[in-house]
Design an enzyme around this catalytic site. Structure first.
Site, PDB file in Angstrom:
ATOM      1  N   GLU A 199      -2.279   6.534  -1.230  1.00 21.94           N
ATOM      2  CA  GLU A 199      -3.515   6.082  -1.880  1.00 21.94           C
ATOM      3  C   GLU A 199      -4.720   6.067  -0.951  1.00 21.94           C
ATOM      4  OE1 GLU A 199      -0.246   3.320  -3.551  1.00 21.94           O
ATOM      5  OE2 GLU A 199      -0.696   4.374  -1.699  1.00 21.94           O
ATOM      6  N   ASP A 256       2.344   3.332  -3.260  1.00 24.80           N
ATOM      7  CA  ASP A 256       2.964   2.018  -3.061  1.00 24.80           C
ATOM      8  C   ASP A 256       4.189   1.798  -3.945  1.00 24.80           C
ATOM      9  OD1 ASP A 256       1.132   1.341  -1.144  1.00 24.80           O
ATOM     10  OD2 ASP A 256      -0.194   0.241  -2.493  1.00 24.80           O
ATOM     11  N   ASP A 281       5.388  -0.086  -6.236  1.00 31.13           N
ATOM     12  CA  ASP A 281       5.274  -0.999  -7.368  1.00 31.13           C
ATOM     13  C   ASP A 281       4.806  -0.202  -8.579  1.00 31.13           C
ATOM     14  OD1 ASP A 281       2.595  -0.494  -6.844  1.00 31.13           O
ATOM     15  OD2 ASP A 281       2.163  -2.502  -6.076  1.00 31.13           O
ATOM     16  N   GLU A 291       1.950  -0.032 -10.096  1.00 34.57           N
ATOM     17  CA  GLU A 291       0.659   0.622  -9.908  1.00 34.57           C
ATOM     18  C   GLU A 291       0.826   1.890  -9.079  1.00 34.57           C
ATOM     19  OE1 GLU A 291      -3.474   0.367 -10.890  1.00 34.57           O
ATOM     20  OE2 GLU A 291      -1.813  -0.952 -11.429  1.00 34.57           O
ATOM     21  N   TYR A 350       5.344  -4.498   2.822  1.00 36.93           N
ATOM     22  CA  TYR A 350       4.456  -4.409   1.653  1.00 36.93           C
ATOM     23  C   TYR A 350       4.127  -5.800   1.123  1.00 36.93           C
ATOM     24  CZ  TYR A 350       2.422  -2.536  -2.615  1.00 36.93           C
ATOM     25  OH  TYR A 350       1.566  -2.207  -3.634  1.00 36.93           O
ATOM     26  N   ARG A 398       2.659  -6.818  -1.785  1.00 37.91           N
ATOM     27  CA  ARG A 398       2.707  -7.142  -3.216  1.00 37.91           C
ATOM     28  C   ARG A 398       4.172  -7.196  -3.629  1.00 37.91           C
ATOM     29  NH1 ARG A 398      -1.693  -3.583  -2.905  1.00 37.91           N
ATOM     30  NH2 ARG A 398      -3.681  -4.646  -3.257  1.00 37.91           N
ATOM     31  N   HIS A 409      13.293  -5.068  -3.176  1.00 30.58           N
ATOM     32  CA  HIS A 409      12.122  -5.206  -2.315  1.00 30.58           C
ATOM     33  C   HIS A 409      12.389  -6.299  -1.285  1.00 30.58           C
ATOM     34  CE1 HIS A 409       9.159  -3.414  -5.506  1.00 30.58           C
ATOM     35  NE2 HIS A 409      10.143  -2.604  -5.171  1.00 30.58           N
TER      36      HIS A 409
END
Length: 752
Positions: free
Chosen positions: A9, A82, A84, A86, A299, A301, A346
């Site tokens: 990203e 990432d 997740d 998103e 990470y 989140r 995670h």
């Protein structure tokens, strides 16, 4: 042409990863989403299963063009966005925008940006998870439908520029409901009685009245109970009726999740949720440590409490080296996530290497980054340390001849072995219940049951019950998580939105609902109860989780929501009518043109306005007497046109303005002097407000002097360096040296 292309990203993330791959591999940033719903219209086909109409935003077009050229001739393409929903959606959008087959492109996942993690991910590629893509797509469509259908209604009924959102509206309701609770709260008087006793060895200790005639006086005893107890005074012989000692262990908290990191960032560092996530992003994406660029944390989140076995082993080694063998527990600690939908694959937020202590990397980090890294390192290392051993003691005191007539209890706590407390201790929300033994420590004398003591003094204290505390960022995030509202990645942007819209303001670090926020919630509660219903919003999150797990189709989730929602929109538009909710009729007439005045509600509160607008622009603040507004300032003339100067009032209080307004718009602030000299040039420190209304303190010689304090300066100078001491939430702190002092529990906080 590059043999391998890796898409991420952000440029910072790309720069770090590029150092861990060979020269034939090119790492490029997509700069976030390269496709999205259009801003100009709804972008959702309501007639065909809510199909989203994605477009490539203008700012993303050059990026897409560059990425298309890059993939031509490439042998392998990796999507490293990432880990997740998103990130999964961004990976899929890259495929769609570049014309790639997502089933043939490699998807790689890693939770830390280190050489080992990147190499492992490249060796074990997977495919895009379309269930996660659908879950993110459902959220995006759902939020678009709510925002684009509700916001125009708010514009029509209140004023333009407002917005409503599925999660932000519920967060706003939490704050406004709490404000209503505070407004409705009626304080009740109660009393406490404190006794000071002296032992034969001349030691003193304090004890609090707990029982009268063998019965507990409760949390809020009346004054009559205290007066009854005071009858037993100094003329009596007093004795220790009991001494109770209990050994108690305190266990460390688990490492951070997104929610708990944001909470502690707010409590300990006074960061907003947005600031916490911004600094965490930098630590995750990579920091240059003297030539070596590496991600310092995993990470950020995540809602998992899991730690990799290698990380646990690393932590235990560092604990033994830095704190000693006795601080290493016999068995590794493993934490289980209680929240539904948490992804145990995670990890919790932790340092990528526990050997990188905060002090060892401090020189490479900005101050805010260092503070956050230190917080993460200490919490994670403490989670793998031994429990703390404490000794809790209670001493009961009563009259020798009638021991049960009144009972005073003195409490004390002694830390026998600090354990994890050597590294970290969690803070509490304001107003939170204090655990037994966690209060102020009192070193109790070595006296036993049957020993005699002398009563020195009795001090009755009057108290009043307090209303529920306003939400801070920490307590708001905690409550949203408890209710299942939103997800870790949504907390920070949700809070930022309701602040930016002017729905709430921050005062002394606490959220206060504003007039426009109250109006919005009143409308939503009345016409769209589901939108601001806590349970309904939590169930919607569960539905999105079901989509992510492949247990539900995203179109069905939207369909179940949209049918009733659309009917509510139609009924609300008819029921409310054409009249704006932001106006109230009055019996007053405009002093300029004679037309009726109405009370309007704007972003900054209520005010009077002429119905002859736009021909007549007369307004005046709602809560200011008309005569006060025109009060003359004797001996002062406007420097622009020579007219009289008058005292006026605005949203931030009184100010001086020209009586010839609006023909002359001269204004002059009324600055409140603090009686403190500026440490830079000796000027006077005055109270000021920023353009966004935030209170701060600066030198009256501005702009020649740029001294600024964002916390209230205190009149007493620092006892160490004579510098300026400022008032923070829980302490007084010097701006020039390391002097700190805890504020007394009863010390009044100055209202801003």
């Amino acid at each position: 042409m590059a043999k391998k292309v890796v898409f991420v990203e952000s440029p910072a993330k790309a720069k770090t990863i590029q150092k861990f791959v060979d020269k034939s591999t090119v790492v490029r940033a997509t700069f976030g989403h390269i496709r999205d719903l259009p801003k100009s219209d709804l972008g959702v086909d309501l007639e065909h299963d809510f199909a989203p109409k994605y477009v490539i935003p203008r700012k993303a077009s050059p990026v897409v063009k560059e990425l298309k050229a890059l993939v031509k001739g490439s042998e392998e393409i990796y999507l490293a966005t990432d880990p997740d929903r998103e990130g999964e959606a961004i990976a899929w959008h890259v495929c769609e925008a570049l014309g790639l087959d997502s089933t043939k492109v490699s998807r790689i996942l890693f939770h830390e940006i280190t050489n080992e993690a990147i190499q492992h991910a490249l060796e074990h590629p997977g495919k895009v998870n379309h269930n996660l893509v659908d879950a993110q797509q459902a959220r995006r469509v759902l939020d678009r439908l709510v925002g684009y259908k509700l916001s125009p209604l708010l514009w029509k009924k209140i004023y333009r520029g407002l917005s409503a959102g599925r999660v932000q509206s519920v967060a706003l309701r939490l704050i406004t409901d709490r404000e209503d609770e505070i407004a409705a709260f009626e304080p009740k008087e109660y009393w406490s009685l404190w006794a000071s006793f002296e032992t034969k060895q001349k030691d003193h200790f304090l004890a609090k009245l707990e029982k009268v005639k063998g019965k507990s006086i409760g949390k809020h005893p009346a004054q009559s109970v205290i007066e009854e107890a005071q009858a037993y005074g100094k003329d009596l012989q007093w004795v220790i009726t009991d001494r109770i000692t209990e050994n108690k262990q305190r266990h460390p908290k688990p490492p951070f999740t997104t929610s708990t990191l944001q909470q502690e960032g707010s409590r300990k560092l006074h960061f907003s949720a947005k600031q916490t996530m911004m600094h965490a992003q930098k630590l995750y994406e990579g920091i240059s440590l003297g030539g070596e660029t590496v991600g310092l944390i995993t990470y950020m989140r995540t809602d998992s409490l899991n730690l990799a076995e290698t990380a646990i082993a690393d932590a235990r080694t560092v604990v033994g080296q830095n704190f000693g063998p006795k601080y290493v527990p016999a068995e590794p600690r493993r934490y289980k996530t209680k929240s539904k939908g948490a992804q145990e694959a995670h990890e919790a937020i932790r340092p990528t290497s526990f050997a990188r202590t905060p002090d060892s990397v401090k020189q490479y980090l900005a101050p805010a980054e260092y503070k956050l890294y230190k917080l993460i390192w200490e919490r994670a290392i403490a989670s793998q340390m031994a429990s703390a051993d404490t000794e809790l003691t209670q001493i009961h005191v009563g009259p020798e001849k009638e021991p049960t007539a009144v009972t005073y209890i003195a409490s004390g706590v002694r830390i026998v072995f600090p354990g994890f407390l050597k590294a970290y201790e969690e803070s509490r929300d304001e107003g939170a219940e204090v655990e037994v033994g966690d209060g102020e420590e009192q070193l109790l004398p070595l006296i036993v049951k049957g020993d005699s003591v002398t009563l020195d003094s009795l001090e009755p204290k009057q108290h009043f019950t307090q209303p529920p505390a306003r939400f801070t960022e920490a307590s708001l995030v905690k409550e949203m998580e408890r209710l299942g509202i939103g997800r870790p990645s949504t907390y920070a942007p949700t809070i930022a939105t309701i602040i930016d819209r002017g729905y709430v303001a921050k005062e002394e670090g606490k959220f206060v609902s504003q007039e426009v926020g109250k109006i919005v919630i009143e409308l939503l509660k009345d016409k769209f109860p589901n939108i601001v219903d806590y349970d309904f919003t939590a169930k919607m999150e569960n539905s999105l989780d079901n989509v992510a797990d492949g247990e539900a189709k995203w179109q069905n989730v939207i369909k179940d929501f949209y049918g009733p929602f659309e009917k509510s929109i139609e009924l609300a538009a008819k029921d409310i009518g054409e009249k704006s909710l932001s106006e109230e009729a009055t019996d007053e007439v405009c002093p300029d043109c004679g037309k009726p005045l109405v009370i309007k509600r704007g972003r900054f509160g209520r005010f009077y306005a002429c119905t002859g607008f736009p021909d007549c622009r007369h307004t005046r603040p709602f809560d200011v007497d008309k005569k006060a507004e025109a009060q003359l300032i004797e001996g002062r003339k406007c420097p622009n046109d020579g007219a009289d100067l008058v005292l006026k009032s605005g949203r931030y209080g009184n100010f001086i303005g020209c009586s010839n307004y609006p023909n002359c718009k001269f204004i002059e602030a009324i600055n409140k002097e603090m009686g403190i000299k500026c440490p830079k040039d000796g000027g006077n420190i005055i109270e000021r407000r920023s353009k966004r209304g935030k209170l701060f303190w600066g030198c009256d010689k501005y702009p020649n002097c740029d001294f600024v304090a964002w916390d209230r300066p205190m009149p007493q100078p620092c006892p160490k360096c004579k510098g300026i001491v400022v008032q923070k939430k829980k302490e007084l702190a010097c701006m020039s040296c390391d002097y700190r002092k805890e504020r007394d529990a009863d010390e009044e906080v100055t209202e801003e």
